[in-house]
Every structure is written in structure tokens, then in C-alpha cells.
Design an enzyme around this catalytic site. Sequence first.
Site, PDB file in Angstrom:
ATOM      1  N   LYS A 124      41.278  38.145 -13.179  1.00 54.38           N
ATOM      2  CA  LYS A 124      40.587  39.334 -13.038  1.00 54.38           C
ATOM      3  C   LYS A 124      39.573  39.048 -11.881  1.00 54.38           C
ATOM      4  O   LYS A 124      39.328  37.975 -11.414  1.00 54.38           O
ATOM      5  CB  LYS A 124      39.619  39.767 -14.336  1.00 54.38           C
ATOM      6  CG  LYS A 124      38.835  38.583 -14.619  1.00 54.38           C
ATOM      7  CD  LYS A 124      38.390  38.676 -16.109  1.00 54.38           C
ATOM      8  CE  LYS A 124      37.247  37.484 -16.590  1.00 54.38           C
ATOM      9  NZ  LYS A 124      36.902  37.721 -17.891  1.00 54.38           N
TER      10      LYS A 124
ATOM     11  N   TYR B 196      13.312  35.290   8.449  1.00 54.16           N
ATOM     12  CA  TYR B 196      12.343  36.586   7.692  1.00 54.16           C
ATOM     13  C   TYR B 196      11.258  36.253   7.103  1.00 54.16           C
ATOM     14  O   TYR B 196      11.444  35.464   5.980  1.00 54.16           O
ATOM     15  CB  TYR B 196      13.285  37.537   6.967  1.00 54.16           C
ATOM     16  CG  TYR B 196      14.189  38.643   7.795  1.00 54.16           C
ATOM     17  CD1 TYR B 196      13.712  39.156   8.763  1.00 54.16           C
ATOM     18  CD2 TYR B 196      15.701  38.344   7.780  1.00 54.16           C
ATOM     19  CE1 TYR B 196      14.610  40.198   9.685  1.00 54.16           C
ATOM     20  CE2 TYR B 196      16.632  39.242   8.307  1.00 54.16           C
ATOM     21  CZ  TYR B 196      16.018  39.903   9.366  1.00 54.16           C
ATOM     22  OH  TYR B 196      16.947  40.769  10.182  1.00 54.16           O
TER      23      TYR B 196
HETATM   24  C1  LIG Z   1      37.296  36.342 -18.548  1.00 53.90           C
HETATM   25  C2  LIG Z   1      37.562  36.097 -19.714  1.00 53.90           C
HETATM   26  C3  LIG Z   1      38.101  34.973 -20.174  1.00 53.90           C
HETATM   27  C4  LIG Z   1      37.991  33.825 -19.155  1.00 53.90           C
HETATM   28  O1  LIG Z   1      36.612  33.097 -19.325  1.00 53.90           O
HETATM   29  P1  LIG Z   1      36.496  31.431 -18.529  1.00 53.90           P
HETATM   30  O2  LIG Z   1      35.320  31.301 -19.201  1.00 53.90           O
HETATM   31  O3  LIG Z   1      36.481  32.096 -17.129  1.00 53.90           O
HETATM   32  O4  LIG Z   1      37.511  30.828 -18.668  1.00 53.90           O
HETATM   33  C5  LIG Z   1      38.660  34.995 -21.453  1.00 53.90           C
HETATM   34  N1  LIG Z   1      38.731  35.784 -22.350  1.00 53.90           N
HETATM   35  C6  LIG Z   1      38.278  37.053 -22.090  1.00 53.90           C
HETATM   36  C7  LIG Z   1      38.150  37.898 -22.872  1.00 53.90           C
HETATM   37  C8  LIG Z   1      37.460  37.240 -20.740  1.00 53.90           C
HETATM   38  O5  LIG Z   1      36.891  38.409 -20.521  1.00 53.90           O
END
Ligand SMILES: *Cc1c(COP(=O)(O)O)cnc(C)c1O
Length: 326
Positions: A3, A221
Site C-alpha cells: 500500500k 529562512y
Molecule cells: C499497513 C498494515 C499492515 C502492515 O503493517 P507494518 O507495521 O507496516 O508491517 C498490516 N496489516 C494492516 C491491516 C495494515 O493496515
Amino acid sequence: MVKADAYGLGAAHVAPALHRAGCRHFFVAHLAEALALRDVLPDAMLAVFHGLASSDPAAFAAHGVAPVLGSLAEIDAWAAEARRLGRPLPALLHVDTGMNRLGLGAAELAVLQGDHARLAGVDLLYVMTHFVSAELPDDPLNAAQRARFAEACEGLPPAPRSLANSSGMFLPAPSDLARPGAALYGVNPTPGRPNPMRRVVRLDAPVLAVRDIRPGESVGYNGVWRTARPSRIATVGVGYADGWLRSHSNRGAASFDGMAVPLVGRVSMDLTTYDVTEHPAIGPGSVLQLLGPDCPPDEAARAAGTNGYEILTALGRRYERRYIGA
Ligand SMILES: *Cc1c(COP(=O)(O)O)cnc(C)c1O
């Protein structure tokens, strides 16, 4: 987990590399992310965490994408789609055991446990839940969630179970399918202990210019950093528009030849400045390491007041990206 463009690293490159390494289960948050990967992962399970909530079930079915179902309404919609098409449709079922965001809550779970027929036509690939504090092994919520999940599964049709995110894999929480994300990309899943994972991400920034400044002069800045000694300042072409967060201003360090080079002044849109007074070898064209073996995402995150996930998912689109060995 691929994702958010594989945590900012480029899902179009990362997903096929994971597939070549043997991975056959991929998760994204949005349907659009899954559709973008369908062609490069023709034979893999592609699941969408956000479920059917915001998309047409027909689009999921047409592309063989599995929604993660988190409500009775979604279950009903998916079962109806299966009836309409006259074939079973794959899905995962998300049970909420404490996160209180998505997934079946206690009341809806009880209804489903008393009425398995609601899942008719649903090919239940996994029942899953998600840890609240897996990176804190002593948090009692971990064991409580495991117990709630086991209890929930007892009352559901038999299906493989999916439990652990990256940190959860280091807890005593065996399940049929783990869901690692951050650990794959070099974020430490065991904070406070040495990182067992490889540092696979590197961000190098060439120095655009170096200048000498006099005591009392400021840099950048609003002059939020002022020197008390004759100093040399190196400027690199990375800024908050590249996801190098403005909260890095005056905090943290890059690395040069294994030595820390402090970030000074405000991070601006396209530029960041470093105090290289102690590093006479640095000149225009020298390369500072902003992330990499000497600068893990977790350390950059500490300096910027965030976590390694945000450092990676913020990585900008202007960088020249090279995929080595992938
Ligand atoms: C993003 C996500 C993961 C992965 O989590 P990590 O901490 O990056 O390993 C697993 N399960 C769900 C439901 C998630 O949204």
C-alpha cells in the site's frame, strides 16, 4: 504490504521483486492501488484493506481483487455480487479486536457468528485482525487481542487466520499469514532493540554549493540557526517538497564517509543545509547520505518527530530512483 506505493518506494518495482522472491499475497489500501498492480501480479492474491466501502463490488470481481470485509453491509454486498455472477468470490474478513477503526465490531460479529449463511458465495480466504501496539511487546493489549481473535474465530466458519504486521511477527503470535510492511523496507520492527532487517533504502543527495560564513551570520529562512564561529555550509537539493519534512529543521544529521553532518537552519521547499565545518573534504558534488546504512529511517524519524513509516511514505516524486538487484 505494498500500500501507499509500497511505503513510498514504488509499488510497480517493489511488488514484482517481492513476487520473484516468492510472495503470493499482496495488500493495498485502495482498489485503485490494486488495479494498478493486477497486470504485474497476475497469479497473486490482491486484497484491499478499505474493502467495498467506497467502490463498486463489480469492479473488484472483474479484476479478481479480494476486498477485506469489515461490516455486515459489506458482507451482504459481496455475497449478493457472488449470487449475481453465479460463482464464489474471494474475500478476507476483518475482525476488530481493539483498534476501533475498521473490521467487524462485537455486535456485528455476534450476528455473523449466529448466521454463517450470510457468507454464502464468499470464498473466505482469511479471517484477520490487526494489533494496536505490536511494537511494544510488553503491552497487555497484545495478549488480549490474541485471545479476542481466537474467540472470534471459534464462532466463525473455519478459515486460515492472519494476524501479525511487521512487529507482530516478533511476538508469540503465530498465524497462517503474516502481513509485514515496514520491516520489508528497513524500518526496525523491534524498536529499542537492534534492527534485524536489512537497510534496503538509501537516499543520497549531491551537494549543490558550499559557502563560508562569518560568526553571527544565519542560514536559511527566518535565520533560525546562527553560527558563533567561522563555518562552512553545504546546500543539497532536497526539501519538504521531496518529503524531507520541515520538522527536520535544525535537527538530525546526514552522513558523509561514516561521519555525522548536522542539519542546520530551516528545511525549505527544495533545499536543505548542513554544517560541514568539520568536513573539509566536502565540496560541490560531494554526496551526503540522508537515509541509508548510516542514517536509518528510524533515526531520521526521531529527529523529525515522526516514525520511519512517515519518512518512507513521504519520499518525493522528484528523486531519481534506482532499483538495485530488483
Ligand atoms: C499497513 C498494515 C499492515 C502492515 O503493517 P507494518 O507495521 O507496516 O508491517 C498490516 N496489516 C494492516 C491491516 C495494515 O493496515
